[in-house]
Design a protein around this motif. Structure first.
Motif, PDB file in Angstrom:
ATOM      1  N   LYS A 180      44.414  36.802  48.212  1.00  0.00           N
ATOM      2  CA  LYS A 180      44.208  37.865  47.224  1.00  0.00           C
ATOM      3  C   LYS A 180      44.000  37.231  45.855  1.00  0.00           C
ATOM      4  CE  LYS A 180      45.703  41.398  49.882  1.00  0.00           C
ATOM      5  NZ  LYS A 180      44.761  41.765  50.858  1.00  0.00           N
ATOM      6  N   TYR A 181      43.000  37.724  45.159  1.00  0.00           N
ATOM      7  CA  TYR A 181      42.758  37.270  43.792  1.00  0.00           C
ATOM      8  C   TYR A 181      43.320  38.329  42.847  1.00  0.00           C
ATOM      9  CZ  TYR A 181      40.447  36.166  39.437  1.00  0.00           C
ATOM     10  OH  TYR A 181      40.198  35.867  38.128  1.00  0.00           O
ATOM     11  N   PHE A 182      44.211  37.917  41.979  1.00  0.00           N
ATOM     12  CA  PHE A 182      44.800  38.826  41.000  1.00  0.00           C
ATOM     13  C   PHE A 182      44.199  38.531  39.633  1.00  0.00           C
ATOM     14  CE2 PHE A 182      47.922  38.482  44.361  1.00  0.00           C
ATOM     15  CZ  PHE A 182      48.267  39.800  44.561  1.00  0.00           C
ATOM     16  N   GLY A 183      43.700  39.561  39.009  1.00  0.00           N
ATOM     17  CA  GLY A 183      43.119  39.406  37.675  1.00  0.00           C
ATOM     18  C   GLY A 183      44.196  39.516  36.604  1.00  0.00           C
ATOM     19  N   ILE A 184      43.863  40.155  35.506  1.00  0.00           N
ATOM     20  CA  ILE A 184      44.786  40.287  34.382  1.00  0.00           C
ATOM     21  C   ILE A 184      45.964  41.187  34.740  1.00  0.00           C
ATOM     22  CG2 ILE A 184      44.993  41.119  32.011  1.00  0.00           C
ATOM     23  CD1 ILE A 184      42.066  40.330  31.639  1.00  0.00           C
ATOM     24  N   ASP A 185      45.688  42.303  35.395  1.00  0.00           N
ATOM     25  CA  ASP A 185      46.782  43.194  35.786  1.00  0.00           C
ATOM     26  C   ASP A 185      47.401  42.699  37.095  1.00  0.00           C
ATOM     27  OD1 ASP A 185      44.678  43.708  37.406  1.00  0.00           O
ATOM     28  OD2 ASP A 185      44.542  45.842  36.979  1.00  0.00           O
ATOM     29  N   ALA A 186      48.401  43.376  37.566  1.00  0.00           N
ATOM     30  CA  ALA A 186      49.112  42.937  38.768  1.00  0.00           C
ATOM     31  C   ALA A 186      48.444  43.413  40.051  1.00  0.00           C
ATOM     32  CB  ALA A 186      50.553  43.444  38.721  1.00  0.00           C
ATOM     33  N   GLU A 187      47.366  44.168  39.931  1.00  0.00           N
ATOM     34  CA  GLU A 187      46.662  44.681  41.113  1.00  0.00           C
ATOM     35  C   GLU A 187      45.683  43.624  41.632  1.00  0.00           C
ATOM     36  OE1 GLU A 187      47.201  47.683  42.592  1.00  0.00           O
ATOM     37  OE2 GLU A 187      48.855  47.859  41.189  1.00  0.00           O
ATOM     38  N   PRO A 188      45.611  43.469  42.963  1.00  0.00           N
ATOM     39  CA  PRO A 188      44.626  42.511  43.488  1.00  0.00           C
ATOM     40  C   PRO A 188      43.206  43.032  43.253  1.00  0.00           C
ATOM     41  CG  PRO A 188      45.756  43.635  45.281  1.00  0.00           C
ATOM     42  CD  PRO A 188      46.415  44.070  44.007  1.00  0.00           C
ATOM     43  N   ASP A 189      42.360  42.174  42.709  1.00  0.00           N
ATOM     44  CA  ASP A 189      40.982  42.569  42.420  1.00  0.00           C
ATOM     45  C   ASP A 189      40.098  42.474  43.664  1.00  0.00           C
ATOM     46  OD1 ASP A 189      41.532  43.159  39.793  1.00  0.00           O
ATOM     47  OD2 ASP A 189      41.067  41.144  39.099  1.00  0.00           O
ATOM     48  N   PHE A 190      40.286  41.433  44.475  1.00  0.00           N
ATOM     49  CA  PHE A 190      39.523  41.315  45.708  1.00  0.00           C
ATOM     50  C   PHE A 190      40.208  40.321  46.634  1.00  0.00           C
ATOM     51  CE2 PHE A 190      37.634  38.337  42.697  1.00  0.00           C
ATOM     52  CZ  PHE A 190      37.575  37.173  43.425  1.00  0.00           C
ATOM     53  N   SER A 191      39.813  40.386  47.888  1.00  0.00           N
ATOM     54  CA  SER A 191      40.320  39.461  48.901  1.00  0.00           C
ATOM     55  C   SER A 191      39.222  38.468  49.242  1.00  0.00           C
ATOM     56  CB  SER A 191      40.715  40.219  50.163  1.00  0.00           C
ATOM     57  OG  SER A 191      41.716  41.160  49.874  1.00  0.00           O
ATOM     58  N   TYR A 192      39.627  37.276  49.634  1.00  0.00           N
ATOM     59  CA  TYR A 192      38.638  36.261  50.001  1.00  0.00           C
ATOM     60  C   TYR A 192      39.232  35.309  51.025  1.00  0.00           C
ATOM     61  CZ  TYR A 192      41.255  33.135  46.937  1.00  0.00           C
ATOM     62  OH  TYR A 192      42.261  32.387  46.370  1.00  0.00           O
ATOM     63  N   PHE A 193      38.354  34.591  51.696  1.00  0.00           N
ATOM     64  CA  PHE A 193      38.755  33.569  52.650  1.00  0.00           C
ATOM     65  C   PHE A 193      38.373  32.210  52.092  1.00  0.00           C
ATOM     66  CE2 PHE A 193      37.818  37.298  55.293  1.00  0.00           C
ATOM     67  CZ  PHE A 193      39.035  37.437  55.944  1.00  0.00           C
ATOM     68  N   THR A 194      39.219  31.231  52.292  1.00  0.00           N
ATOM     69  CA  THR A 194      38.900  29.878  51.840  1.00  0.00           C
ATOM     70  C   THR A 194      38.007  29.200  52.882  1.00  0.00           C
ATOM     71  OG1 THR A 194      40.811  28.878  52.922  1.00  0.00           O
ATOM     72  CG2 THR A 194      41.121  29.690  50.660  1.00  0.00           C
ATOM     73  N   ALA A 195      37.380  28.129  52.488  1.00  0.00           N
ATOM     74  CA  ALA A 195      36.529  27.378  53.418  1.00  0.00           C
ATOM     75  C   ALA A 195      37.368  26.816  54.568  1.00  0.00           C
ATOM     76  CB  ALA A 195      35.819  26.248  52.678  1.00  0.00           C
ATOM     77  N   ALA A 196      38.574  26.367  54.280  1.00  0.00           N
ATOM     78  CA  ALA A 196      39.442  25.835  55.333  1.00  0.00           C
ATOM     79  C   ALA A 196      39.813  26.924  56.342  1.00  0.00           C
ATOM     80  CB  ALA A 196      40.702  25.234  54.719  1.00  0.00           C
ATOM     81  N   GLN A 197      40.084  28.137  55.845  1.00  0.00           N
ATOM     82  CA  GLN A 197      40.397  29.245  56.749  1.00  0.00           C
ATOM     83  C   GLN A 197      39.210  29.558  57.657  1.00  0.00           C
ATOM     84  OE1 GLN A 197      41.536  32.130  53.686  1.00  0.00           O
ATOM     85  NE2 GLN A 197      43.436  32.454  54.819  1.00  0.00           N
ATOM     86  N   MET A 198      38.023  29.614  57.083  1.00  0.00           N
ATOM     87  CA  MET A 198      36.850  29.945  57.875  1.00  0.00           C
ATOM     88  C   MET A 198      36.498  28.824  58.852  1.00  0.00           C
ATOM     89  SD  MET A 198      36.509  32.957  57.115  1.00  0.00           S
ATOM     90  CE  MET A 198      35.236  33.258  58.299  1.00  0.00           C
ATOM     91  N   HIS A 199      36.743  27.584  58.454  1.00  0.00           N
ATOM     92  CA  HIS A 199      36.496  26.461  59.348  1.00  0.00           C
ATOM     93  C   HIS A 199      37.435  26.527  60.552  1.00  0.00           C
ATOM     94  CE1 HIS A 199      36.828  22.312  60.848  1.00  0.00           C
ATOM     95  NE2 HIS A 199      35.518  22.315  60.636  1.00  0.00           N
TER      96      HIS A 199
END
Length: 78
Positions: free
Chosen positions: A10-29
């Motif tokens: 989870k990527y958290f921006g300025i506020d405490a709410e997650p802005d978006f989810s993502y997968f790392t290259a290691a996770q996808m590998h």
């Protein structure tokens, strides 16, 4: 076989709410490796099954069974 996706980061921006989810290259590998292993295992089962079927069809028992089935089908046909 189904391989579950990894837990996204989870990527958290300025506020405490997650802005978006993502997968790392290691996770996808690691996910791709698991999917490939599962596919290989499924293909191996298919190949082993086909080899067993070929071996059975070449046996005298299979020829006898097929002949009995053909004879029964001919008797059932008017």
């Amino acid at each position: 076989m189904t391989v579950p996706l990894p837990e996204p980061k989870k990527y958290f921006g300025i506020d405490a709410e997650p802005d978006f989810s993502y997968f790392t290259a290691a996770q996808m590998h690691s996910y791709a490796t698991a999917v490939s292993a599962a596919d290989n295992a499924a293909l191996l089962k298919v190949v082993e099954g086909a080899a067993a079927a070929d071996e059975f069809l070449d046996s005298p028992e299979a020829i006898y069974r097929l002949a009995r089935m053909a004879r029964a089908a001919l008797k059932a046909t008017p």
